[in-house]
Design a protein around this motif. Structure first.
Motif, PDB file in Angstrom:
ATOM      1  N   MET A 201       0.851  -1.180   0.000  1.00 32.63           N
ATOM      2  CA  MET A 201       0.000   0.000   0.000  1.00 32.63           C
ATOM      3  C   MET A 201       0.886   1.229   0.000  1.00 32.63           C
ATOM      4  O   MET A 201       1.894   1.281   0.696  1.00 32.63           O
ATOM      5  N   GLY A 202       0.495   2.230  -0.763  1.00 33.98           N
ATOM      6  CA  GLY A 202       1.236   3.479  -0.814  1.00 33.98           C
ATOM      7  C   GLY A 202       0.911   4.353   0.382  1.00 33.98           C
ATOM      8  O   GLY A 202       0.322   3.907   1.365  1.00 33.98           O
ATOM      9  N   ALA A 203       1.273   5.599   0.269  1.00 37.40           N
ATOM     10  CA  ALA A 203       0.960   6.562   1.322  1.00 37.40           C
ATOM     11  C   ALA A 203      -0.536   6.848   1.296  1.00 37.40           C
ATOM     12  O   ALA A 203      -1.209   6.686   0.274  1.00 37.40           O
ATOM     13  N   LEU A 204      -1.054   7.271   2.411  1.00 36.03           N
ATOM     14  CA  LEU A 204      -2.468   7.609   2.537  1.00 36.03           C
ATOM     15  C   LEU A 204      -2.627   9.117   2.642  1.00 36.03           C
ATOM     16  O   LEU A 204      -1.875   9.776   3.357  1.00 36.03           O
ATOM     17  N   ALA A 205      -3.617   9.643   1.935  1.00 33.82           N
ATOM     18  CA  ALA A 205      -3.846  11.087   1.939  1.00 33.82           C
ATOM     19  C   ALA A 205      -5.337  11.371   2.020  1.00 33.82           C
ATOM     20  O   ALA A 205      -6.162  10.572   1.562  1.00 33.82           O
ATOM     21  N   HIS A 206      -5.665  12.513   2.591  1.00 38.26           N
ATOM     22  CA  HIS A 206      -7.050  12.975   2.571  1.00 38.26           C
ATOM     23  C   HIS A 206      -7.391  13.363   1.134  1.00 38.26           C
ATOM     24  O   HIS A 206      -6.553  13.955   0.446  1.00 38.26           O
ATOM     25  N   ARG A 207      -8.575  13.039   0.677  1.00 39.24           N
ATOM     26  CA  ARG A 207      -8.982  13.463  -0.658  1.00 39.24           C
ATOM     27  C   ARG A 207      -9.160  14.983  -0.670  1.00 39.24           C
ATOM     28  O   ARG A 207      -9.566  15.586   0.330  1.00 39.24           O
ATOM     29  N   ASP A 208      -8.859  15.591  -1.803  1.00 40.69           N
ATOM     30  CA  ASP A 208      -8.934  17.044  -1.930  1.00 40.69           C
ATOM     31  C   ASP A 208     -10.345  17.584  -1.741  1.00 40.69           C
ATOM     32  O   ASP A 208     -10.516  18.760  -1.418  1.00 40.69           O
ATOM     33  N   THR A 209     -11.343  16.759  -1.954  1.00 38.22           N
ATOM     34  CA  THR A 209     -12.727  17.226  -1.861  1.00 38.22           C
ATOM     35  C   THR A 209     -13.295  17.119  -0.449  1.00 38.22           C
ATOM     36  O   THR A 209     -14.453  17.460  -0.223  1.00 38.22           O
ATOM     37  N   VAL A 210     -12.488  16.657   0.500  1.00 39.14           N
ATOM     38  CA  VAL A 210     -12.940  16.521   1.884  1.00 39.14           C
ATOM     39  C   VAL A 210     -12.442  17.720   2.684  1.00 39.14           C
ATOM     40  O   VAL A 210     -11.246  18.011   2.702  1.00 39.14           O
ATOM     41  N   VAL A 211     -13.375  18.404   3.309  1.00 41.74           N
ATOM     42  CA  VAL A 211     -13.001  19.525   4.182  1.00 41.74           C
ATOM     43  C   VAL A 211     -13.181  19.068   5.622  1.00 41.74           C
ATOM     44  O   VAL A 211     -14.004  18.208   5.926  1.00 41.74           O
ATOM     45  N   GLN A 212     -12.391  19.675   6.487  1.00 41.65           N
ATOM     46  CA  GLN A 212     -12.438  19.306   7.899  1.00 41.65           C
ATOM     47  C   GLN A 212     -12.391  20.539   8.777  1.00 41.65           C
ATOM     48  O   GLN A 212     -11.808  21.554   8.402  1.00 41.65           O
ATOM     49  N   VAL A 213     -13.027  20.423   9.925  1.00 44.79           N
ATOM     50  CA  VAL A 213     -12.934  21.437  10.974  1.00 44.79           C
ATOM     51  C   VAL A 213     -12.780  20.687  12.285  1.00 44.79           C
ATOM     52  O   VAL A 213     -13.175  19.524  12.399  1.00 44.79           O
ATOM     53  N   GLY A 214     -12.194  21.337  13.239  1.00 47.05           N
ATOM     54  CA  GLY A 214     -12.050  20.722  14.545  1.00 47.05           C
ATOM     55  C   GLY A 214     -10.632  20.834  15.051  1.00 47.05           C
ATOM     56  O   GLY A 214      -9.858  21.666  14.593  1.00 47.05           O
ATOM     57  N   ASP A 215     -10.331  19.956  15.996  1.00 43.61           N
ATOM     58  CA  ASP A 215      -9.007  19.951  16.603  1.00 43.61           C
ATOM     59  C   ASP A 215      -8.579  18.502  16.824  1.00 43.61           C
ATOM     60  O   ASP A 215      -9.203  17.589  16.295  1.00 43.61           O
ATOM     61  N   ALA A 216      -7.561  18.296  17.619  1.00 42.08           N
ATOM     62  CA  ALA A 216      -7.019  16.953  17.812  1.00 42.08           C
ATOM     63  C   ALA A 216      -8.009  16.010  18.494  1.00 42.08           C
ATOM     64  O   ALA A 216      -7.916  14.796  18.340  1.00 42.08           O
ATOM     65  N   ASP A 217      -8.966  16.552  19.233  1.00 39.90           N
ATOM     66  CA  ASP A 217      -9.915  15.708  19.959  1.00 39.90           C
ATOM     67  C   ASP A 217     -11.182  15.382  19.169  1.00 39.90           C
ATOM     68  O   ASP A 217     -11.830  14.374  19.432  1.00 39.90           O
ATOM     69  N   ARG A 218     -11.531  16.250  18.227  1.00 38.93           N
ATOM     70  CA  ARG A 218     -12.779  16.075  17.478  1.00 38.93           C
ATOM     71  C   ARG A 218     -12.612  16.684  16.100  1.00 38.93           C
ATOM     72  O   ARG A 218     -12.271  17.855  15.975  1.00 38.93           O
ATOM     73  N   VAL A 219     -12.874  15.876  15.077  1.00 42.82           N
ATOM     74  CA  VAL A 219     -12.755  16.337  13.695  1.00 42.82           C
ATOM     75  C   VAL A 219     -14.084  16.071  12.996  1.00 42.82           C
ATOM     76  O   VAL A 219     -14.649  14.986  13.120  1.00 42.82           O
ATOM     77  N   VAL A 220     -14.567  17.069  12.279  1.00 47.34           N
ATOM     78  CA  VAL A 220     -15.795  16.916  11.493  1.00 47.34           C
ATOM     79  C   VAL A 220     -15.400  16.979  10.021  1.00 47.34           C
ATOM     80  O   VAL A 220     -14.721  17.909   9.593  1.00 47.34           O
ATOM     81  N   LEU A 221     -15.835  15.962   9.254  1.00 45.61           N
ATOM     82  CA  LEU A 221     -15.498  15.855   7.841  1.00 45.61           C
ATOM     83  C   LEU A 221     -16.733  16.030   6.983  1.00 45.61           C
ATOM     84  O   LEU A 221     -17.804  15.530   7.320  1.00 45.61           O
ATOM     85  N   LEU A 222     -16.558  16.695   5.857  1.00 48.39           N
ATOM     86  CA  LEU A 222     -17.623  16.829   4.868  1.00 48.39           C
ATOM     87  C   LEU A 222     -17.011  16.610   3.501  1.00 48.39           C
ATOM     88  O   LEU A 222     -16.029  17.261   3.136  1.00 48.39           O
ATOM     89  N   ASP A 223     -17.587  15.677   2.753  1.00 45.98           N
ATOM     90  CA  ASP A 223     -17.115  15.391   1.401  1.00 45.98           C
ATOM     91  C   ASP A 223     -17.882  16.276   0.434  1.00 45.98           C
ATOM     92  O   ASP A 223     -19.089  16.096   0.234  1.00 45.98           O
ATOM     93  N   LEU A 224     -17.210  17.235  -0.172  1.00 42.68           N
ATOM     94  CA  LEU A 224     -17.859  18.172  -1.077  1.00 42.68           C
ATOM     95  C   LEU A 224     -18.332  17.510  -2.367  1.00 42.68           C
ATOM     96  O   LEU A 224     -19.187  18.044  -3.059  1.00 42.68           O
ATOM     97  N   ASP A 225     -17.791  16.329  -2.692  1.00 46.30           N
ATOM     98  CA  ASP A 225     -18.268  15.563  -3.844  1.00 46.30           C
ATOM     99  C   ASP A 225     -19.605  14.890  -3.564  1.00 46.30           C
ATOM    100  O   ASP A 225     -20.286  14.461  -4.488  1.00 46.30           O
TER     101      ASP A 225
END
Length: 91
Positions: free
Chosen positions: A1-25
């Motif tokens: 398996m190669g490196a893992l990356a967040h997809r460019d269409t996913v936005v995130q807000v939050g901090d180290a304890d809580r992250v909220v993700l939204l896929d714009l696609d």
């Protein structure tokens, strides 16, 4: 398996304890809220680390043996890949 990356269409807000993700696609899909180990895994995915390296980061963060967390990290990363929130990239 190669490196893992967040997809460019996913936005995130939050901090180290809580992250909220939204896929714009896929705006019809509800936001995904990550806490605890899930947030730690998300944060460890940085576009440079492989699954094994992400597992090592998570194990260190929770002061646990790698083999203890490996199955859970692998399963969660698989769910992120399936949900198209992360992708494999060349290093």
């Amino acid at each position: 398996m190669g490196a893992l990356a967040h997809r460019d269409t996913v936005v995130q807000v939050g901090d180290a304890d809580r992250v909220v993700l939204l896929d714009l696609d896929d705006p019809a899909h509800p936001p995904r809220i990550l806490t605890g180990p899930a947030a730690e895994i998300w944060t460890a995915v940085d576009g440079r680390r492989t699954l094994a390296e992400v597992t090592g980061v998570v194990a260190e963060a929770f002061d646990a043996p790698v083999d203890t967390v490996a199955g859970d990290v692998s399963a969660f990363v698989a769910s992120l890949l399936e949900a198209r929130l992360v992708e494999e990239v060349a290093r």
